[in-house]
Design an enzyme around this catalytic site. Structure first.
Site, PDB file in Angstrom:
ATOM      1  N   LYS A  53      15.805 -33.867 -20.674  1.00 10.65           N
ATOM      2  CA  LYS A  53      17.019 -33.756 -21.027  1.00 10.65           C
ATOM      3  C   LYS A  53      17.592 -34.843 -20.341  1.00 10.65           C
ATOM      4  O   LYS A  53      18.813 -35.543 -21.209  1.00 10.65           O
ATOM      5  CB  LYS A  53      17.696 -32.268 -20.721  1.00 10.65           C
ATOM      6  CG  LYS A  53      17.276 -31.227 -21.601  1.00 10.65           C
ATOM      7  CD  LYS A  53      17.433 -29.692 -20.995  1.00 10.65           C
ATOM      8  CE  LYS A  53      16.713 -28.615 -22.041  1.00 10.65           C
ATOM      9  NZ  LYS A  53      17.105 -27.480 -21.617  1.00 10.65           N
ATOM     10  N   GLN A  97      19.241 -24.112 -16.495  1.00 11.57           N
ATOM     11  CA  GLN A  97      17.817 -23.866 -17.070  1.00 11.57           C
ATOM     12  C   GLN A  97      17.581 -22.626 -16.962  1.00 11.57           C
ATOM     13  O   GLN A  97      17.536 -22.009 -15.727  1.00 11.57           O
ATOM     14  CB  GLN A  97      16.906 -24.942 -16.452  1.00 11.57           C
ATOM     15  CG  GLN A  97      15.487 -25.164 -17.113  1.00 11.57           C
ATOM     16  CD  GLN A  97      15.555 -25.491 -18.690  1.00 11.57           C
ATOM     17  OE1 GLN A  97      16.434 -26.177 -18.996  1.00 11.57           O
ATOM     18  NE2 GLN A  97      14.546 -24.987 -19.368  1.00 11.57           N
ATOM     19  N   ASP A 120      24.273 -24.859 -24.760  1.00 11.39           N
ATOM     20  CA  ASP A 120      23.145 -24.099 -25.171  1.00 11.39           C
ATOM     21  C   ASP A 120      23.236 -23.106 -26.124  1.00 11.39           C
ATOM     22  O   ASP A 120      22.366 -22.797 -26.964  1.00 11.39           O
ATOM     23  CB  ASP A 120      22.569 -23.290 -23.946  1.00 11.39           C
ATOM     24  CG  ASP A 120      21.268 -24.126 -23.263  1.00 11.39           C
ATOM     25  OD1 ASP A 120      20.680 -24.808 -24.011  1.00 11.39           O
ATOM     26  OD2 ASP A 120      20.915 -23.981 -21.975  1.00 11.39           O
TER      27      ASP A 120
HETATM   28  N1  GUN Z   1      14.357 -22.247 -21.239  1.00  5.74           N
HETATM   29  C1  GUN Z   1      13.902 -22.158 -22.374  1.00  5.74           C
HETATM   30  N2  GUN Z   1      14.499 -22.860 -23.261  1.00  5.74           N
HETATM   31  C2  GUN Z   1      15.736 -23.310 -22.848  1.00  5.74           C
HETATM   32  C3  GUN Z   1      16.773 -23.610 -23.536  1.00  5.74           C
HETATM   33  O1  GUN Z   1      16.986 -24.183 -24.740  1.00  5.74           O
HETATM   34  N3  GUN Z   1      17.820 -23.812 -22.577  1.00  5.74           N
HETATM   35  C4  GUN Z   1      18.029 -23.489 -21.050  1.00  5.74           C
HETATM   36  N4  GUN Z   1      19.025 -23.553 -20.436  1.00  5.74           N
HETATM   37  N5  GUN Z   1      16.655 -22.931 -20.609  1.00  5.74           N
HETATM   38  C5  GUN Z   1      15.463 -22.795 -21.487  1.00  5.74           C
END
Ligand code: GUN
Length: 290
Positions: A53, A97, A120
């Protein structure tokens, strides 16, 4: 012969569009989009995802901030950091995350994020807006899947779509998006308690496999001409790679692909689209603030 859905290529096209927009923002002397990510603990997949990211932000010209905490951080400290980010004018959007260590309530954390910064799309306000078709942030993976389907001009109207898996971040939201006006699919969600799961999947014109079980979808479960979207990204041990593992989808690709009209590979299908969708949300968050 099937068409391979090239998520990597589509994602790089979209990234180029975003980078052009950042250039325009810089030329106009406006505020450069700034995404923050909170990572708790040292889960290997989570570290990789967050590193991607940050790298994606750099590639398109966004600012990014990575905030790391030890895995034993008290829940209250994490919530305090979130409330700081909520009011920090420099940060346009942020993500926490997942998964989080078990002593921290994921629901509490998600609900503490300001919905206008929840890039998200996990906050109940954003999920609620999605359900009733109002603009808001869409969760990145469902958003990416819909974008792939649109860019490959795959017909969804009146089609039987079977979503395998009912997670809050993929299965459930993608089932809602595909049944909405405009997409118009007839959607069935199947899960671990579904009876005759193979028979239901065999009726599908479009299969979205999002259960996290390597090679679960076998050729005999797939109708001739079906569209198959594979969301699985399980790390499976192998001596073939330097890392000792390889990403494995939920579809037995080698045997399923010859029956398909369209299919996504793993890696290089949905994954890159998920990453670029987060960038789109971050860009939208910064636009909303401007
Ligand atoms: N864990 C697995 N996929 C994601 C996601 O798209 N965003 C976040 N914050 N955590 C994740």
């Amino acid at each position: 012969m099937y068409t391979l859905i090239d998520g990597k290529k589509v994602a790089s096209e979209i990234k180029r569009e975003i980078a052009d927009e950042v250039k325009r923002i810089i030329d106009a002397n406006e505020k450069i989009p700034h995404l923050a990510a909170i990572l708790v603990g040292d889960n290997g997949s989570s570290q990789t995802y967050v590193a991607h990211k940050v790298k994606d932000c750099e590639e398109v010209g966004f600012r990014s901030t990575l905030i790391r905490f030890e895995k034993d951080i008290p829940e209250s400290d994490l919530l305090n950091k979130i409330s700081e980010l909520n009011t920090d004018k420099e940060i346009d959007g942020f993500i926490v995350q997942l998964p989080l260590p078990i002593h921290i309530s994921e629901n509490k954390v998600i609900e503490s994020i300001d919905p206008s910064k929840d890039v998200d799309g996990f906050h109940p306000v954003n999920l609620g807006k999605m359900v009733i078709g109002l603009p808001g942030f869409l969760p990145a993976t469902p958003y990416g899947i819909v974008e792939l389907i649109k860019r490959y001009r795959i017909e969804t109207g009146g089609k039987n779509c079977v979503v395998i898996g009912r997670s809050n971040i993929v299965g459930r939201p993608v089932s809602i998006l595909l049944s909405q006006k405009g997409m118009d699919a007839t959607v069935t969600v199947v899960h671990s308690r579904t009876k005759n799961i193979n028979g239901i999947i065999r009726e599908a014109d479009i299969i979205i496999a999002a259960l996290g079980s390597p090679s679960f979808v076998k050729a005999e479960m797939v109708k001739e001409g079906a569209v198959v979207i594979d969301v699985g990204t399980t790390r499976v041990n192998t001596p073939e790679t330097k890392t000792g593992w390889k990403l494995t989808g939920d579809v037995d690709f080698v045997n399923v692909a010859p029956k398909c009209s369209f299919i996504t590979p793993v890696p290089g299908g949905v994954g890159p689209m998920t990453r670029v969708s987060l960038l789109k949300n971050a860009l939208a968050a910064s636009k909303n603030k401007r």
